[in-house]
Design an enzyme around this catalytic site. Structure first.
Site, PDB file in Angstrom:
ATOM      1  N   LYS A 194      -7.552  -9.128   1.275  1.00 61.63           N
ATOM      2  CA  LYS A 194      -7.119  -9.558  -0.068  1.00 61.63           C
ATOM      3  C   LYS A 194      -7.884 -10.808  -0.495  1.00 61.63           C
ATOM      4  O   LYS A 194      -8.352 -10.910  -1.633  1.00 61.63           O
ATOM      5  CB  LYS A 194      -5.600  -9.814  -0.079  1.00 61.63           C
TER       6      LYS A 194
ATOM      7  N   ASP B 239       2.982  -8.999  -6.732  1.00 67.16           N
ATOM      8  CA  ASP B 239       3.361  -7.847  -5.914  1.00 67.16           C
ATOM      9  C   ASP B 239       4.387  -6.965  -6.631  1.00 67.16           C
ATOM     10  O   ASP B 239       4.643  -5.840  -6.208  1.00 67.16           O
ATOM     11  CB  ASP B 239       3.996  -8.330  -4.596  1.00 67.16           C
TER      12      ASP B 239
ATOM     13  N   GLN C 262       3.055 -12.097   2.110  1.00 66.91           N
ATOM     14  CA  GLN C 262       2.772 -10.879   2.876  1.00 66.91           C
ATOM     15  C   GLN C 262       4.004 -10.456   3.675  1.00 66.91           C
ATOM     16  O   GLN C 262       4.648 -11.272   4.330  1.00 66.91           O
ATOM     17  CB  GLN C 262       1.570 -11.114   3.809  1.00 66.91           C
TER      18      GLN C 262
HETATM   19  N1  GUN Z   1       3.124  -5.343   3.317  1.00 63.07           N
HETATM   20  C1  GUN Z   1       2.775  -4.039   3.217  1.00 63.07           C
HETATM   21  N2  GUN Z   1       2.358  -3.766   1.957  1.00 63.07           N
HETATM   22  C2  GUN Z   1       2.449  -4.910   1.264  1.00 63.07           C
HETATM   23  C3  GUN Z   1       2.147  -5.259  -0.081  1.00 63.07           C
HETATM   24  O1  GUN Z   1       1.730  -4.440  -0.917  1.00 63.07           O
HETATM   25  N3  GUN Z   1       2.366  -6.549  -0.416  1.00 63.07           N
HETATM   26  C4  GUN Z   1       2.842  -7.459   0.475  1.00 63.07           C
HETATM   27  N4  GUN Z   1       3.032  -8.709   0.041  1.00 63.07           N
HETATM   28  N5  GUN Z   1       3.137  -7.165   1.722  1.00 63.07           N
HETATM   29  C5  GUN Z   1       2.931  -5.901   2.111  1.00 63.07           C
END
Ligand code: GUN
Length: 282
Positions: free
Chosen positions: A54, A121, A98
């Site tokens: 990311k 998100d 996350q």
């Molecule tokens: N963990 C698994 N998928 C995601 C996501 O799309 N965003 C976040 N913040 N954590 C995750």
């Protein structure tokens, strides 16, 4: 005939080229880059890979990233304090915590601390509610990517029978809501669903988000269906989808590979949301 591959990497590259242009325009007009804060608490190895990817994607598209790695055993109040500071920071347009959080954290409480305007998100209850109501909002990244992948086939969604396997707040539920908004007829299946194969075999569009390696076999797929595999199951350093690819490819009309399908699109939609938040708030 073999199913056509839905190339998430190529579609991502195309969308990211536009995001880069939009990010440069934002920077020219506002005198600063759009900014994304990424918080990774603890040392989950898969999360470390996702977060690294990311952050790299932000750099490639001209978005500034701010990375925070609080220890997994720090008190929840400290994590919430960090989020509140970022909520008030004018250089931060998006905040991503996350998941999963380390044991002991209350995930809903932490996610609620993120300002809905910076919730790139789309996990905050305000954004989830607005998505359900059909209002403009920051929508979750993986399901947004799923819909873009389906649209990239050129097949209309309207009137199609869509089956989503999985009912998580991150993927299954919002994917179902988004497909409904595209006028599909949507069924959500889960661990208590009876006679799953009968339902999946009725699906013109099958979205699989169960988190089990090769869970969907070829005989569960309707001939010609669009199959979107959200699975990311790591085993001995190799990545496996939730769909048994070789079998599925002989039945489906279109299918996403793993890796190279949904994964790159999730990050692309995160970048898109960050710019959307920046343009609204900045
Ligand atoms: N963990 C698994 N998928 C995601 C996501 O799309 N965003 C976040 N913040 N954590 C995750």
């Amino acid at each position: 005939m073999k199913a056509k591959l839905i190339d998430g990497k190529a579609l991502s590259a195309k969308i990211r080229a536009q995001i880069s242009l939009d990010a440069a325009r934002f920077e020219r007009s506002r005198g600063r880059k759009a900014g994304l804060a990424v918080i990774l608490s603890g040392d989950d190895p898969a999360s470390q890979i996702y977060v690294r990817n990311k952050i790299a994607a932000c750099g490639e598209c001209g978005i500034k990233s701010f990375a925070y790695y609080p220890p997994g055993d720090a008190p929840e109040s400290e994590l919430i304090g960090l989020i509140e500071g970022l909520n008030a920071d004018k250089n931060v347009d998006g905040i991503l915590v996350q998941l999963p959080l380390p044991r002991g954290f209350c995930e809903p409480r932490v996610l609620k601390a993120v300002s809905p305007q910076k919730d790139v998100d789309g996990f905050h209850a305000e954004n989830a509610g607005n998505l359900l109501l059909g209002n403009d909002c920051l929508a979750p990244c993986t399901p947004s990517g799923v819909v873009e992948l389906i649209k990239s086939t050129g097949e209309p969604i309207e009137g199609k029978r869509a089956v989503v396997i999985g009912r998580s707040n991150i993927v299954g539920k919002p994917a179902a809501v988004m497909l409904l908004a595209e006028n599909a007829t949507v069924t959500v299946c889960h661990s208590r669903t009876r006679d799953l194969p009968a339902l999946t075999r009725s699906a013109d569009i099958l979205v699989v988000a169960v988190g089990k390696k090769e869970f969907v076999r070829g005989d569960m797929i309707k001939p010609g269906a669009i199959v979107i595999d959200v699975g990311m199951n790591r085993e001995n350093g190799k990545l496996y989808g939730d769909v048994e690819f070789a079998e599925a490819q002989n039945v489906a009309g279109h299918i996403t590979p793993v890796p190279g399908g949904v994964g790159p699109m999730t990050i692309t939609m995160l970048l898109k949301n960050t710019l959307k938040a920046a343009e609204k708030n900045g």
